[in-house]
Design a protein around this motif. Structure first.
Motif, PDB file in Angstrom:
ATOM      1  N   LYS A  94       0.726  -1.165  -0.004  1.00 46.00           N
ATOM      2  CA  LYS A  94       0.066  -0.026   0.046  1.00 46.00           C
ATOM      3  C   LYS A  94       0.960   1.296   0.002  1.00 46.00           C
ATOM      4  O   LYS A  94       2.180   1.131   0.157  1.00 46.00           O
ATOM      5  CB  LYS A  94      -0.900  -0.206   1.283  1.00 46.00           C
ATOM      6  CG  LYS A  94      -2.059  -1.062   1.439  1.00 46.00           C
ATOM      7  CD  LYS A  94      -2.738  -0.945   2.488  1.00 46.00           C
ATOM      8  CE  LYS A  94      -3.675  -1.796   2.890  1.00 46.00           C
ATOM      9  NZ  LYS A  94      -4.651  -1.820   4.051  1.00 46.00           N
ATOM     10  N   ASN A 120      -2.476   4.297   2.994  1.00 51.70           N
ATOM     11  CA  ASN A 120      -3.760   4.416   2.163  1.00 51.70           C
ATOM     12  C   ASN A 120      -4.524   3.067   2.200  1.00 51.70           C
ATOM     13  O   ASN A 120      -3.877   1.863   2.827  1.00 51.70           O
ATOM     14  CB  ASN A 120      -3.141   4.498   0.824  1.00 51.70           C
ATOM     15  CG  ASN A 120      -4.134   5.233  -0.045  1.00 51.70           C
ATOM     16  OD1 ASN A 120      -5.392   5.271   0.080  1.00 51.70           O
ATOM     17  ND2 ASN A 120      -3.725   5.665  -1.173  1.00 51.70           N
ATOM     18  N   THR A 121      -5.612   3.141   1.723  1.00 50.76           N
ATOM     19  CA  THR A 121      -6.620   1.965   1.403  1.00 50.76           C
ATOM     20  C   THR A 121      -5.985   1.146   0.150  1.00 50.76           C
ATOM     21  O   THR A 121      -5.226   1.704  -0.525  1.00 50.76           O
ATOM     22  CB  THR A 121      -8.053   2.402   1.301  1.00 50.76           C
ATOM     23  OG1 THR A 121      -8.052   3.093   0.092  1.00 50.76           O
ATOM     24  CG2 THR A 121      -8.515   3.203   2.403  1.00 50.76           C
ATOM     25  N   GLU A 122      -6.489  -0.149   0.276  1.00 45.60           N
ATOM     26  CA  GLU A 122      -6.048  -0.897  -0.883  1.00 45.60           C
ATOM     27  C   GLU A 122      -6.596  -0.213  -2.312  1.00 45.60           C
ATOM     28  O   GLU A 122      -5.883  -0.074  -3.341  1.00 45.60           O
ATOM     29  CB  GLU A 122      -6.448  -2.375  -0.934  1.00 45.60           C
ATOM     30  CG  GLU A 122      -5.807  -3.189   0.093  1.00 45.60           C
ATOM     31  CD  GLU A 122      -6.214  -4.577  -0.256  1.00 45.60           C
ATOM     32  OE1 GLU A 122      -5.225  -5.450  -0.437  1.00 45.60           O
ATOM     33  OE2 GLU A 122      -7.316  -4.955   0.223  1.00 45.60           O
ATOM     34  N   LYS A 123      -7.859   0.220  -2.176  1.00 46.13           N
ATOM     35  CA  LYS A 123      -8.434   1.010  -3.656  1.00 46.13           C
ATOM     36  C   LYS A 123      -7.679   2.267  -3.772  1.00 46.13           C
ATOM     37  O   LYS A 123      -7.182   2.422  -4.857  1.00 46.13           O
ATOM     38  CB  LYS A 123      -9.715   1.131  -2.977  1.00 46.13           C
ATOM     39  CG  LYS A 123     -10.632   1.995  -4.270  1.00 46.13           C
ATOM     40  CD  LYS A 123     -11.902   2.202  -3.938  1.00 46.13           C
ATOM     41  CE  LYS A 123     -12.246   3.331  -2.860  1.00 46.13           C
ATOM     42  NZ  LYS A 123     -13.633   3.552  -2.774  1.00 46.13           N
ATOM     43  N   GLU A 143     -12.036  -3.144  -5.977  1.00 47.39           N
ATOM     44  CA  GLU A 143     -13.366  -2.547  -5.189  1.00 47.39           C
ATOM     45  C   GLU A 143     -14.277  -3.903  -5.232  1.00 47.39           C
ATOM     46  O   GLU A 143     -15.109  -3.978  -4.218  1.00 47.39           O
ATOM     47  CB  GLU A 143     -14.136  -1.567  -6.179  1.00 47.39           C
ATOM     48  CG  GLU A 143     -13.224  -0.241  -5.912  1.00 47.39           C
ATOM     49  CD  GLU A 143     -13.937   0.908  -6.765  1.00 47.39           C
ATOM     50  OE1 GLU A 143     -14.024   2.057  -6.206  1.00 47.39           O
ATOM     51  OE2 GLU A 143     -14.249   0.612  -7.855  1.00 47.39           O
TER      52      GLU A 143
END
Length: 219
Positions: free
Chosen positions: A6, A16-19, A38
């Motif tokens: 990430k 951060n988020t994976e997305k 997502e």
């Protein structure tokens, strides 16, 4: 050592988020993996592995067991461009050192450490930067640096007048998930980048700097 694929958000001092991370990589690489993340079809690690295979860009963070709040370092890798950057983070989340590796002229399957940025802070806990140093190396053994002194609004340049042994600045392309060598803090540098400041002359853990002038870090 724990590897997390990430992006590290320096402004928020969090992952951060994976997305969010994959969306960033999609912009770099002109790929479209974000939607699959997502939907739960892929993880950020899956995407990083796919990008590595295609020599596209991705990022990861390395956490040590003794500090799970901040990563030991963050890294970005774009092997198609013969690039890798490693940023080292201290115990309160400040970036204090950055290694930038680029194309090696002697071997297409390795990198060469071309630049180092070193950041020196005014205190152990503050965010204010005292000065920063930018070192540049080439494969012929030439070295130069610039010291940026924001406090006094000046900079100083130094260029070596002799050749240095830069054989320790080469780094093989990493295999996916095998980053122990790439993220090494302690490298066989042709010089000591941590300055002697007069307060630690008797400290054996502080390296001496044989090539910088004695007053290089004086304001």
């Amino acid at each position: 050592m724990e590897v997390i694929f990430k992006t590290w958000l320096y402004g928020y001092k969090e992952l951060n988020t994976e997305k969010g991370a994959v969306g960033r990589w999609d912009l770099w690489n002109k790929t479209k993996y974000k939607q699959k993340v997502e939907k739960g079809e892929l993880t950020s690690q899956d995407v990083a592995q796919l990008n590595h295979k295609e020599k596209l860009g991705y990022e990861f963070c390395i956490f040590n067991e003794d500090n799970q709040e901040f990563p030991f370092c963050t890294a970005n890798v774009i092997l198609k461009s013969s690039h890798a950057g490693v940023e080292f983070i201290d115990f309160i989340g400040r970036k204090y050192l950055n290694y930038l590796l680029g194309e090696s002229l002697r071997n297409k399957e390795e990198l060469f450490l071309r630049e180092i940025w070193y950041y020196h802070f005014t205190s152990e806990s503050g965010e204010n930067e005292d000065y920063r140093m930018h070192f540049v190396f080439d494969e012929e053994g030439n070295i130069n640096y610039r010291k940026y002194d924001d406090k006094n609004q000046k900079f100083e340049d130094y260029e070596s007048n002799r050749k240095f042994d830069v054989s320790g600045l080469y780094e093989p392309y990493p295999n996916f998930g095998e980053y122990e060598s790439l993220i090494r803090l302690d490298r066989n540098l042709p010089l000591d980048i941590f300055p002697k400041d007069g307060n630690n002359d008797n400290d054996p853990d502080v390296p001496k700097n044989p090539w910088l002038p004695g007053d290089w870090n004086k304001s």
